[in-house]
Design an enzyme around this catalytic site. Structure first.
Site, short mmCIF file in Angstrom:
data_model
loop_
_atom_site.label_atom_id
_atom_site.label_comp_id
_atom_site.label_asym_id
_atom_site.label_seq_id
_atom_site.Cartn_x
_atom_site.Cartn_y
_atom_site.Cartn_z
N SER A 224 0.82 -1.23 0.00
CA SER A 224 0.00 0.00 0.00
C SER A 224 0.85 1.27 0.00
O SER A 224 0.46 2.28 -0.59
CB SER A 224 -0.95 0.00 1.20
OG SER A 224 -0.21 0.01 2.42
N HIS B 270 1.92 -4.72 -10.50
CA HIS B 270 0.92 -5.72 -10.87
C HIS B 270 0.82 -5.83 -12.40
O HIS B 270 0.71 -6.93 -12.95
CB HIS B 270 -0.44 -5.33 -10.29
CG HIS B 270 -1.54 -6.26 -10.68
ND1 HIS B 270 -2.51 -5.92 -11.62
CD2 HIS B 270 -1.83 -7.52 -10.30
CE1 HIS B 270 -3.34 -6.93 -11.77
NE2 HIS B 270 -2.96 -7.91 -11.00
N GLN C 7 -6.95 -4.31 -23.91
CA GLN C 7 -6.30 -5.04 -22.82
C GLN C 7 -5.82 -4.09 -21.72
O GLN C 7 -5.97 -4.37 -20.53
CB GLN C 7 -5.08 -5.81 -23.36
CG GLN C 7 -5.42 -6.84 -24.43
CD GLN C 7 -4.16 -7.44 -25.01
OE1 GLN C 7 -3.55 -8.32 -24.41
NE2 GLN C 7 -3.76 -6.97 -26.18
N GLN D 80 -11.35 8.62 -31.57
CA GLN D 80 -11.76 8.34 -32.95
C GLN D 80 -13.04 9.09 -33.29
O GLN D 80 -13.41 9.18 -34.45
CB GLN D 80 -11.97 6.84 -33.16
CG GLN D 80 -10.71 6.03 -33.28
CD GLN D 80 -11.01 4.58 -33.63
OE1 GLN D 80 -12.14 4.09 -33.45
NE2 GLN D 80 -10.02 3.87 -34.12
N ARG D 81 -13.70 9.63 -32.28
CA ARG D 81 -14.93 10.35 -32.50
C ARG D 81 -14.68 11.75 -33.04
O ARG D 81 -15.49 12.29 -33.81
CB ARG D 81 -15.72 10.42 -31.19
CG ARG D 81 -17.10 11.04 -31.35
CD ARG D 81 -17.83 11.12 -30.03
NE ARG D 81 -19.14 11.72 -30.19
CZ ARG D 81 -19.91 12.14 -29.18
NH1 ARG D 81 -19.47 12.02 -27.93
NH2 ARG D 81 -21.08 12.68 -29.40
N ARG E 212 1.77 -8.58 -17.57
CA ARG E 212 1.99 -8.26 -18.98
C ARG E 212 3.40 -8.49 -19.50
O ARG E 212 3.63 -8.43 -20.71
CB ARG E 212 1.58 -6.80 -19.24
CG ARG E 212 0.12 -6.51 -18.91
CD ARG E 212 -0.82 -7.37 -19.70
NE ARG E 212 -2.22 -7.05 -19.40
CZ ARG E 212 -3.27 -7.60 -19.99
NH1 ARG E 212 -3.09 -8.51 -20.92
NH2 ARG E 212 -4.50 -7.25 -19.65
N ASN F 220 0.22 4.25 -10.30
CA ASN F 220 1.09 4.27 -9.13
C ASN F 220 1.97 3.02 -9.15
O ASN F 220 1.74 2.09 -9.95
CB ASN F 220 0.29 4.40 -7.83
CG ASN F 220 -0.60 3.21 -7.53
OD1 ASN F 220 -0.18 2.06 -7.59
ND2 ASN F 220 -1.86 3.49 -7.20
#
Length: 223
Positions: free
Chosen positions: A55, A164, A76, A90-91, A169, A158
């Site tokens: 933490s 994580h 992802q 993209q709008r 990944r 953070n």
């Protein structure tokens, strides 16, 4: 793929070490900050990371700019919810005729399939521009654009979430594009704060594989 580390918390290792020391001390925060040595910072962060008391790592964050990655990668990436994202729209942003599309190596290595892939993307871009020329709003014309379309992203995480993110990944089982991005991000942050990213990476480097299957990394470790 273009990745830059735009900014990060000033003295990130010391900030997290102060937080760790504060949890078990009644000393004034200013005194903790002044008295902390480099050796103590290293020991504190090592204990935090090894014990899993992560933490305190949330007090430091890193911001990246990511360019020339696919919409498939973006899908992802946004599964990592404890992060802040700003994404090229993209709008509102029109794609030009020189739009870059991501081409996987598996497709590029096949001459016939690569030609078909390129032709398809060329046709899609033509139709996209025809829709725009016909007065179809950008937000509706974009429906024809594929997952291969590139996107620009600003992302802030953070340290706890980054660790994580790297755990999942940088794993050999992760999809190749986001794995490449994660490894490059890990390299950038490790240069700036090596103590915070101590032992950061796929789980198999320290423990058993979370994917319940072996890969080259885990095999090499066992040897």
């Amino acid at each position: 793929m273009k990745i830059r580390l735009l900014r990060f918390t000033k003295n990130p290792e010391k900030i997290c070490a102060i937080a760790a020391r504060l949890c078990y001390s009644n000393i004034d925060v200013n005194k903790i900050s002044k008295n902390l040595t480099k050796s103590e910072i290293k020991n504190l962060l090592n204990k935090v990371i090894i014990s899993g008391h992560n933490s305190v790592l949330e007090h430091a964050s890193f911001t990246f700019s990511i360019e020339n990655v696919s919409r498939a990668l973006l899908t992802q990436l946004t599964r990592h919810r404890i992060a802040s994202f700003s994404v090229q729209s993209q709008r509102y942003v029109k794609f030009k005729t020189d739009t870059i599309f991501i081409v996987p190596k598996t497709i590029k290595n096949s001459v016939k399939l690569y030609k078909k892939y390129k032709n398809l993307l060329t046709d899609i871009l033509k139709i996209y521009n025809q829709l725009l020329d016909a007065g179809i709003p950008v937000e509706d014309s974009r429906y024809v654009l594929p997952n291969a379309s590139t996107v620009k992203i600003i992302i802030t995480m953070n340290v706890r979430e980054l660790r994580h993110f790297f755990l999942i990944r940088t794993c050999n089982k992760a999809q190749w594009e986001i794995r490449n991005m994660a490894n490059r991000m890990l390299h950038l942050v490790t240069k700036k704060a090596p103590l915070l990213f101590f032992k950061s990476g796929p789980n198999c480097l320290e423990n058993e594989c979370h994917e319940m299957s072996s890969c080259d990394k885990s095999k090499n470790k066992k040897r």
